[in-house]
Motif scaffolding. Sequence first.
Motif, PDB file in Angstrom:
ATOM      1  N   VAL A  74       0.728  -1.355  -0.037  1.00 12.38           N
ATOM      2  CA  VAL A  74      -0.041  -0.002  -0.098  1.00 12.38           C
ATOM      3  C   VAL A  74       0.866   1.429   0.011  1.00 12.38           C
ATOM      4  O   VAL A  74       1.718   1.295   0.745  1.00 12.38           O
ATOM      5  N   ASP A  75       0.549   2.078  -1.004  1.00  5.77           N
ATOM      6  CA  ASP A  75       1.591   3.399  -1.042  1.00  5.77           C
ATOM      7  C   ASP A  75       0.593   4.528  -0.657  1.00  5.77           C
ATOM      8  O   ASP A  75      -0.403   4.896  -0.980  1.00  5.77           O
ATOM      9  N   GLU A  76       1.283   4.957   0.549  1.00  3.61           N
ATOM     10  CA  GLU A  76       0.368   6.021   1.339  1.00  3.61           C
ATOM     11  C   GLU A  76       0.334   7.503   0.525  1.00  3.61           C
ATOM     12  O   GLU A  76      -0.752   7.960   0.739  1.00  3.61           O
ATOM     13  N   GLY A  77       1.411   7.623  -0.155  1.00  8.62           N
ATOM     14  CA  GLY A  77       1.255   8.761  -1.168  1.00  8.62           C
ATOM     15  C   GLY A  77      -0.007   8.868  -2.144  1.00  8.62           C
ATOM     16  O   GLY A  77      -0.112   9.856  -2.685  1.00  8.62           O
ATOM     17  N   ALA A  78      -0.428   7.308  -2.386  1.00  9.94           N
ATOM     18  CA  ALA A  78      -1.315   7.371  -3.723  1.00  9.94           C
ATOM     19  C   ALA A  78      -2.604   7.539  -3.055  1.00  9.94           C
ATOM     20  O   ALA A  78      -3.714   7.127  -3.773  1.00  9.94           O
ATOM     21  N   LEU A  79      -3.011   7.690  -1.701  1.00 12.97           N
ATOM     22  CA  LEU A  79      -4.285   7.440  -1.089  1.00 12.97           C
ATOM     23  C   LEU A  79      -5.088   8.630  -1.514  1.00 12.97           C
ATOM     24  O   LEU A  79      -6.182   8.641  -1.114  1.00 12.97           O
ATOM     25  N   ASN A  80      -4.582   9.869  -1.971  1.00 18.45           N
ATOM     26  CA  ASN A  80      -5.449  10.950  -2.452  1.00 18.45           C
ATOM     27  C   ASN A  80      -6.015  11.609  -0.878  1.00 18.45           C
ATOM     28  O   ASN A  80      -7.394  11.781  -1.017  1.00 18.45           O
ATOM     29  N   LEU A  81      -5.466  11.518   0.108  1.00 16.44           N
ATOM     30  CA  LEU A  81      -6.080  11.812   1.395  1.00 16.44           C
ATOM     31  C   LEU A  81      -6.254  13.528   1.368  1.00 16.44           C
ATOM     32  O   LEU A  81      -5.306  14.285   0.697  1.00 16.44           O
ATOM     33  N   SER A  82      -7.166  14.267   2.090  1.00 16.00           N
ATOM     34  CA  SER A  82      -7.262  15.474   1.986  1.00 16.00           C
ATOM     35  C   SER A  82      -6.007  16.408   2.712  1.00 16.00           C
ATOM     36  O   SER A  82      -5.577  17.451   2.252  1.00 16.00           O
ATOM     37  N   ARG A  83      -5.528  15.595   3.537  1.00 16.11           N
ATOM     38  CA  ARG A  83      -4.385  16.058   4.266  1.00 16.11           C
ATOM     39  C   ARG A  83      -3.400  14.634   4.495  1.00 16.11           C
ATOM     40  O   ARG A  83      -3.700  13.513   4.777  1.00 16.11           O
ATOM     41  N   PRO A  84      -2.213  15.028   4.067  1.00 15.16           N
ATOM     42  CA  PRO A  84      -0.946  13.795   3.896  1.00 15.16           C
ATOM     43  C   PRO A  84      -0.916  13.224   5.336  1.00 15.16           C
ATOM     44  O   PRO A  84      -0.858  14.010   6.337  1.00 15.16           O
ATOM     45  N   GLY A  85      -0.950  11.953   5.376  1.00 15.55           N
ATOM     46  CA  GLY A  85      -0.935  11.226   6.665  1.00 15.55           C
ATOM     47  C   GLY A  85      -2.077  11.237   7.736  1.00 15.55           C
ATOM     48  O   GLY A  85      -2.107  10.623   8.947  1.00 15.55           O
ATOM     49  N   VAL A  86      -3.102  12.051   7.197  1.00 12.39           N
ATOM     50  CA  VAL A  86      -4.389  12.205   8.010  1.00 12.39           C
ATOM     51  C   VAL A  86      -5.747  11.545   7.512  1.00 12.39           C
ATOM     52  O   VAL A  86      -5.876  11.855   6.187  1.00 12.39           O
ATOM     53  N   LEU A  87      -6.264  10.612   8.057  1.00 10.34           N
ATOM     54  CA  LEU A  87      -7.551  10.134   7.439  1.00 10.34           C
ATOM     55  C   LEU A  87      -8.338  10.805   8.077  1.00 10.34           C
ATOM     56  O   LEU A  87      -9.018  10.705   9.533  1.00 10.34           O
ATOM     57  N   THR A  88      -9.199  11.629   7.524  1.00  8.66           N
ATOM     58  CA  THR A  88     -10.407  12.554   7.938  1.00  8.66           C
ATOM     59  C   THR A  88     -11.543  11.754   7.796  1.00  8.66           C
ATOM     60  O   THR A  88     -12.079  11.450   6.678  1.00  8.66           O
ATOM     61  N   VAL A  89     -12.288  11.412   8.906  1.00  6.24           N
ATOM     62  CA  VAL A  89     -13.603  10.704   8.980  1.00  6.24           C
ATOM     63  C   VAL A  89     -14.787  11.277   9.295  1.00  6.24           C
ATOM     64  O   VAL A  89     -14.760  12.141  10.377  1.00  6.24           O
ATOM     65  N   GLY A  90     -15.870  11.463   8.532  1.00  6.71           N
ATOM     66  CA  GLY A  90     -16.982  12.066   8.908  1.00  6.71           C
ATOM     67  C   GLY A  90     -17.814  10.891   9.609  1.00  6.71           C
ATOM     68  O   GLY A  90     -17.953   9.791   9.256  1.00  6.71           O
ATOM     69  N   THR A  91     -18.348  11.320  10.751  1.00  7.75           N
ATOM     70  CA  THR A  91     -19.169  10.283  11.539  1.00  7.75           C
ATOM     71  C   THR A  91     -20.173  10.945  12.317  1.00  7.75           C
ATOM     72  O   THR A  91     -20.475  12.274  12.143  1.00  7.75           O
ATOM     73  N   LEU A  92     -20.943  10.068  13.215  1.00  9.72           N
ATOM     74  CA  LEU A  92     -22.115  10.891  13.991  1.00  9.72           C
ATOM     75  C   LEU A  92     -21.850  10.659  15.479  1.00  9.72           C
ATOM     76  O   LEU A  92     -20.555   9.936  15.686  1.00  9.72           O
ATOM     77  N   SER A  93     -22.458  11.198  16.365  1.00  7.65           N
ATOM     78  CA  SER A  93     -22.204  11.313  17.452  1.00  7.65           C
ATOM     79  C   SER A  93     -23.272  10.743  18.584  1.00  7.65           C
ATOM     80  O   SER A  93     -23.187  10.610  19.653  1.00  7.65           O
ATOM     81  N   ASP A  94     -24.253  10.296  17.879  1.00  4.20           N
ATOM     82  CA  ASP A  94     -25.490   9.776  18.766  1.00  4.20           C
ATOM     83  C   ASP A  94     -26.030   8.547  18.191  1.00  4.20           C
ATOM     84  O   ASP A  94     -27.412   8.420  18.509  1.00  4.20           O
ATOM     85  N   ALA A  95     -25.050   7.580  18.115  1.00  6.55           N
ATOM     86  CA  ALA A  95     -25.686   6.298  17.592  1.00  6.55           C
ATOM     87  C   ALA A  95     -24.773   5.081  18.202  1.00  6.55           C
ATOM     88  O   ALA A  95     -24.412   4.316  17.864  1.00  6.55           O
ATOM     89  N   PRO A  96     -24.891   5.015  19.437  1.00  4.80           N
ATOM     90  CA  PRO A  96     -24.118   4.106  20.275  1.00  4.80           C
ATOM     91  C   PRO A  96     -24.767   2.807  19.973  1.00  4.80           C
ATOM     92  O   PRO A  96     -25.864   2.784  19.791  1.00  4.80           O
ATOM     93  N   PRO A  97     -23.867   1.442  20.115  1.00  7.03           N
ATOM     94  CA  PRO A  97     -22.743   1.615  20.195  1.00  7.03           C
ATOM     95  C   PRO A  97     -21.707   1.488  19.141  1.00  7.03           C
ATOM     96  O   PRO A  97     -20.695   1.279  19.093  1.00  7.03           O
ATOM     97  N   SER A  98     -22.278   1.908  17.881  1.00  6.15           N
ATOM     98  CA  SER A  98     -21.672   1.819  16.640  1.00  6.15           C
ATOM     99  C   SER A  98     -20.816   3.282  16.419  1.00  6.15           C
ATOM    100  O   SER A  98     -19.721   3.112  16.038  1.00  6.15           O
ATOM    101  N   ILE A  99     -21.410   4.317  16.707  1.00  8.25           N
ATOM    102  CA  ILE A  99     -20.789   5.594  16.522  1.00  8.25           C
ATOM    103  C   ILE A  99     -21.224   6.555  17.564  1.00  8.25           C
ATOM    104  O   ILE A  99     -22.509   6.858  17.597  1.00  8.25           O
TER     105      ILE A  99
END
Length: 594
Positions: A74-99
């Motif tokens: 796996v080539d980290e440089g080819a992952l097209n991340l919005s910020r190099p080295g950081v995985l930005t994850v959109g999630t919820l805050s109100d659905a335990p125990p999953s998210i």
Amino acid sequence: MSARRLPAVAATVLMVWAMVAGLGFAAPAAAQTDQCAPPGVQSASALPTNLAAADQGPGADRYTTPNVVPLDRVDEGALNLSRPGVLTVGTLSDAPPSICIDSAGQFTGFDNELLRAIADKLGLRVEFVGTEFSGLLAQTAARRFDVGSSSITTTDARRQTVGFTNGYDFGYFSLVVPSGSAITGFSDLRAGQRIGVVQGTVQEEYVVKTLGLDPVKYPDYNTVYASLKTRQIDAWVAPSQQASGTVQAGDPAQIIENTFSLDNFVAWAVAKENQPLIDALNSGLDAIIADGTWARLYSDWVPRALPPGWKPGSKAAPAPQLPDFAAIAAQQERPAAAPAAPKSTLAQLKDSFLDWDLYKQAFPDLLKTGLPNTLILTVSAAVIGLVLGMALAIAGISRSRLLRWPARVYTDIFRGLPEVVIILLIGLGLGPVVGGLTGNNPFPLGIAALGLMAAAYTGEIFRSGIQSVEAGQLEASRALGFSYSTSMQLVVIPQGVRRVLPALMNQFISLLKASSLVYFLGLVANQRELFQVGRDLNAQTGNLSPLVAAGLLYLALTIPLTHLVNYVDNRLRRGRQARAEDPELSPAANQEMI
């Protein structure tokens, strides 16, 4: 401020201060359940026996990959991340125990802990950002987030918008009804009943397309469950994880039937064109399955028997080694509790709004995180609104159509659209364009959206104030030799602004309350404003007391401002009362005038 106004303002401030000081900042009571904590293997459940007869299990799997790319390739440089080295994850805050967000203010849950483990395998850092499910897939497709994490059941329709990884979980639907309901299963659902779902979920699609019914749509899981407990809806079609994690012993609700998801597995969403990242996440998923991490997290967070023929990861991934959840569930089995007896209205209100331990838990986060962010959003947007609003007002009364018509169009658009629509359009539309300037931080976009909306209203307030100034004021200043622009700056505009100060203060109060809508753009945990801090604790505990605590702080801000508006308005209308010591009104001064 007049003595007549002081008691009302002081009472409000003292009420909140007494609540904070009297409760103290002690740790929350141990008896309070944190629904965002892993329940552990002791909460294991067997494969549901109350499955709807019409659904015979998951459909054919057309999307799971036969194998994955080896992790070391796996080539980290080819992952097209919005910020190099950081995985930005959109999630919820109100659905335990999953998210969800736990009591320490950290995004967690089964889905997100899996992502943390995968990111470690890939050598990436994870940053979780809270948002609403209704906008999650669109924000992921627009590259606002690298990954969408929200127990997303994959469907062909959703694959038109985003790409998906291999499955890390499977999906049941659960039918939850109030205690004593005549509804005994999915087959009892009929037109005319109020059936709650969360907007944009597979459950909504199931109710609409499979059952052919028109559901009541809610923005989040906690709100729909609160409506069910108060019998505002007749049933809730929910993901099984959220249903089992939300319905607590003694609640006036029960899960009466389950059904397999009619579509595909549960997976993470990624922008369709970013296949390298999808492949990398699939490789990481297989790796944590192989080393036992998936089985450990699954047993801690969502311990339930796997449906026959299903396993996580690629088709080449090893089957996870899990405890015998059916046996554990049998050992832990206790006699079914009788449905909770109906409570009086006063008892329900007390349980919902007056949990003092939750007030203790809520106020530190509200004051440390929510209040500063609310004030930053409001004050910054107010400055933008005042400056741009004055420009719009001057352009609106200009004799030039090139200035007047654009100002009129701007005002009509921003006053005519709902606030949340403007915030989403600016956040989702401009976010990718200015991401390099903002660092993909939605906070500046939220301030800009609030400021642009405030400008439309403030501009009309300024315009009405300026046009209310008598024409003779302008004519007199011109007769004294002032130019038109100087007359406007020194004579007309100051008088107009003074006349509309109460209206401007009212607009500031409206802006303060509208700041809660910025959460739709996605905020990290330390950027949450008052409403969202209260709402997240509400989701952790299933109690409305944290929202009441947030409401008290809103009142502590808005009520003094409201009375200040009334005070300023009275002073402007009546003027300052004459005092005997005023030099110009003293007897000696009057004698000299004579």
